[in-house]
Each structure stands twice: as structure tokens, then as C-alpha cells.
Design an enzyme around this catalytic site. Structure first.
Site, PDB file in Angstrom:
ATOM      1  CB  ALA A 102      -2.019  -6.298  -4.919  1.00 36.06           C
ATOM      2  CG  HIS A 161      -1.597  -1.086  -8.256  1.00 40.44           C
ATOM      3  ND1 HIS A 161      -0.818  -1.033  -7.119  1.00 40.44           N
ATOM      4  CD2 HIS A 161      -1.017  -2.019  -9.052  1.00 40.44           C
ATOM      5  CE1 HIS A 161       0.192  -1.882  -7.241  1.00 40.44           C
ATOM      6  NE2 HIS A 161       0.088  -2.491  -8.390  1.00 40.44           N
ATOM      7  CG  ASP A 188      -1.790  -1.231   1.323  1.00 38.75           C
ATOM      8  OD1 ASP A 188      -2.429  -1.597   0.321  1.00 38.75           O
ATOM      9  OD2 ASP A 188      -1.800  -1.859   2.403  1.00 38.75           O
TER      10      ASP A 188
END
EC number: 6.3.4.4
Length: 432
Positions: A39, A41, A13
């Protein structure tokens, strides 16, 4: 032009997506080499927010190729959804922009079921998994029983493998007190359809990238999570299920180590962590909540509030060492505006001694308390600044002190959420 690896230098992060998005203009190809849709983005371009979990951040740049390597585990439902959403936004106009490895392993429904059942069975010992099946998929990969993208392109092969693997999954779930409700023929039909949707993007990524290098194209390798979550080098067992460090960049896409010229580590100006595990500089007070609120510290994938704390120079120096970092990009420097003082952990106190390097044992780290160095804060807003000299003297002093403690140069600072709100002191693609 050189080839650059971007990795997280903390617990994930860190803002890698924004930095990759910024640097993509200098690269021809952006490569994702590990992790899965655990994850997230978050990119802000022209005030519009886009969250990607699988497809590399560079996809928002016309004319750039984006590669998902063999080291990534893919949920095909998520991949197809991201493709459709990007097309709806006017991105990914050319299907040739996206390349997916035939050898990337596939997250199946039983992987998610096992992930959730195990986490529930652990009680207070929970690791903090996202429940998206990442770990169990990597387990099947290592056990040589996983399904890969290429298996979705052959329905007969897919049906055979689903039958074999679903039986094993049912046995494991039964031991965990859970059941797998699965209509196998319907599942095979659905995943064969997903296979048809991604078939046009799927290829031998190793050959594709090798040819790109032969043509003189430059590569930008985009890591997921962060160094301290690496399965070998992180705070095991409170880690992810893949190697997040720079050394895995080439392994996860089928190239050799000589393909890498520069390694850029991304670090926030403070620190955050999601899930369990040792975190010496964690702030469980009003200051921690203030960092969380101003920094918007909630997971892009899960929405969970992140744990927050001051910058840990020992952890950052460790990341420099295990990644061989060439430089650091510091994100969210603007979040520290308004604090009377800002702190950096420069040591750990343990059993009456002060340590200047991070211990390798996470249970020892858990017993450590930070030794802080305090620096004066600043009140000036940073979002509109675009050069190093524009930064307030105290902000510059903070960055320089981090640079001294880390042992490598801070080559850029993010001063806001938007792509343009960044100060680039040294461009990794132009460094020599």
C-alpha cells in the site's frame, strides 16, 4: 475525544492518507493495523510530496505518535529506508514518535521470490500482486512458521528460523520452476543488523496502546487498501491477503472492539481499481482515460495505471454495511469538474433483472452491467473552496445523491491534492 477508524470504501487508493493526515491534528496516536508495503500513501503538504508505504501518515505531524501494529507485515529494509528518509526531511525528530509491534511478521527474501514465481506461473489468471511478498508472509503467519520482529532481535534464534524456513522455501520454489539464491549467513547478519536498527522502536503494542487510552489519548486507526480487497469480504480471489475492513482495526493492534467510536469510509467521487477482478463500472474509453489523466491514477507503490470508472453505489452501500460506517469522506471531487454529465451506478442488470445490491459471487458480478443515473456536471474549479456552501450547486447535488444512495452522511470532500484543499462538514473527532 473519540477513537476513529479510517478505511477504504472501494478497491483501495481512495485517498485515505490525505484524510488521515488531515485528521491527525485531532488525534494523539495514529495506528496502522494491517497490510504491508503493497500500500502507498501519497501526501502533499505545502506542495511537497511524501510517499509512505509502512509508517502511518501521521508521522509528518510533530508530537504525534505513530504505531505499526501486529496485523501489519513488515519488510524491515523498507521500514529502515522510510525512517532514514523521514529523518533526512526533518521529520521523526523524536524516536519516541514511532512504535513498532514486536509481534508484527517480517517479509523475508523468499516471500518475495515465491510471490513473483506464483504470479508468473498463473499466466492469464494473474491476481495482480505487487510482488512484495505480502501474501506469502501472511501464509506463513497462519501456518505458524513466520518470523516476527522479535526474532530479529535474537541472532541465534534468527539463524535457526532462517535455516528452517529457507529450506521449505527452496522446495516450494523448485515446484514452481524457480530457484532461491540465498547466502544464509549473510542474510542472518543483515537482518540482525536491521533488527538492531528497529529495536528502539519495538515494543508490546497492545500494552502501549492500552496505557495510551488510560491516559485519555485519542486514537486514529489507519487502514490500507480497501473494503472490496478484503480477504473475506472482497471480490475473492482478487483480493489482498488481510482483512481491510474496520473490524480488523482492533485485532491488528491488540485492543478490544469497544475502543472504536466512529468509522469513517473513504471513497473517491468516481472509482478506480488496480489488478484483476470484477469491476462493473469500468470505463475502457476516452472518459476512463480522462479520469485517469486528470486524477493522476497511477499506483503510488507500483506506478501501474489504475482502471477507472464511475462511482458504484452498490459497492459503496456494501462497504457501509460490512464496515458499519458512521460517515463517508469523498475524495477527488475536483476531478469531475468539466464533465457534461456525471454518472452513478444505482443498479446492476443481470439476466434481464435489475439488482439493487451487490452479489456476493465475483463471477456473478463479472456478468453484471451497470444501470446508471446521470446528473448534470459542473464547470467551476473547486480547489480554492473551503466550505460546503461554496461548492457549486451541481457539485453539492452530486454529493447529496451519493449520500442518499449510500445511506450515511458525506462528512467531508477533498477538492485538491494538498492537505488544506479539503471541506470538512462534520469532524469525526467532534461528532456525538
Amino acid at each position: 475525544m473519540p477513537n476513529v477508524v479510517v478505511v477504504g470504501a472501494q478497491w483501495g487508493d481512495e485517498g485515505k492518507g490525505k484524510i488521515v493526515d488531515l485528521l491527525t491534528q485531532y488525534a494523539d496516536v495514529v495506528v496502522r493495523f494491517q497490510g504491508g508495503n503493497n500500500a502507498g500513501h501519497t501526501l502533499v503538504v505545502g506542495g511537497e510530496k511524501t510517499v509512505l508505504h509502512l509508517i502511518p501518515s501521521g508521522i509528518l505531524h510533530p508530537g504525534k505518535s505513530c504505531v505499526i501494529g501486529n496485523g501489519v507485515v513488515i519488510d524491515p529494509e523498507v521500514l529502515v529506508l522510510e525512517i532514514d528518509r523521514l529523518k533526512a526531511k526533518g521529520a521523526l525528530k523524536d524516536d519516541g514518535q514511532l512504535v513498532v509491534s514486536l509481534d508484527a511478521h517480517v517479509i523475508m527474501p523468499w516471500h518475495k521470490a515465491i510471490d513473483v514465481a506464483r504470479e508468473q506461473a498463473m499466466g492469464e489468471g494473474k491476481i495482480g500482486t505487487t510482488g512484495r511478498g505480502i501474501g506469502p508472509t501472511y501464509e506463513d503467519k497462519v501456518a505458524r512458521r513466520g518470523l516476527r520482529i522479535r526474532d530479529l532481535l535474537d541472532e541465534a534464534r534468527l539463524a535457526r528460523k532462517v535455516k528452517e524456513r529457507a529450506a521449505l522455501a527452496r522446495e516450494e520454489l523448485a515446484r514452481l520452476g524457480a530457484k532461491l539464491e540465498l547466502d544464509e549467513p549473510a542474510l542472518v547478519k543483515r537482518y540482525a543488523e536491521l533488527g538492531r536498527r528497529v529495536a528502539g522502536y519495538a515494543t508490546d503494542v497492545s500494552i502501549w496502546l492500552h496505557r495510551a487510552l488510560q491516559q485519555g489519548k485519542s486514537l486514529l486507526f489507519e487502514g490500507a487498501q480497501g473494503t472490496m480487497l478484503d480477504v473475506d469480504h472482497g471480490t475473492y480471489p482478487f483480493v489482498t491477503s488481510s482483512n481491510t475492513v474496520a473490524g480488523n482495526a482492533v485485532v491488528g493492534c491488540g485492543l478490544g472492539p469497544t475502543a472504536v467510536d466512529y468509522v469513517l469510509g473513504i471513497s473517491k467521487a468516481y472509482s478506480t481499481r488496480v489488478g484483476g477482478g470484477p469491476y462493473p463500472t469500468e470505463l475502457k474509453d476516452e472518459t476512463g482515460e480522462r479520469l485517469r489523466k486528470i486524477g493522476g491514477e497511477y499506483g503510488a507503490t507500483t506506478g501501474r495505471p489504475r482502471r477507472t470508472g464511475w462511482l458504484d453505489a452498490l459497492a459503496l452501500r456494501y462497504a457501509v454495511r460490512v464496515n458499519g460506517l458512521s460517515g463517508i469522506a469523498m475524495t477527488k471531487l475536483d476531478v469531475l469538474t468539466g464533465f457534461d454529465t456525471v454518472k452513478i451506478a444505482v443498479g446492476y442488470r443481470l439476466d434481464g433483472k435489475v439488482l439493487d445490491e451487490m452479489p456476493s459471487d465475483p463471477e456473478v458480478i463479472e456478468r453484471c452491467t451497470p444501470v446508471y443515473e446521470e446528473l448534470p456536471g459542473w464547470t467551476e474549479k473547486l480547489e480554492h473552496l473551503r466550505t460546503w456552501d461554496d461548492l457549486p450547486p451541481r457539485a453539492r447535488a452530486y454529493v447529496k445523491r451519493v449520500e442518499e444512495l449510500a445511506g450515511v452522511k458525506v462528512v467531508g470532500c477533498s477538492v485538491g491534492a494538498d492537505r488544506g484543499e479539503t471541506i470538512l462538514v462534520e469532524n469525526p473527532f467532534l461528532a456525538r
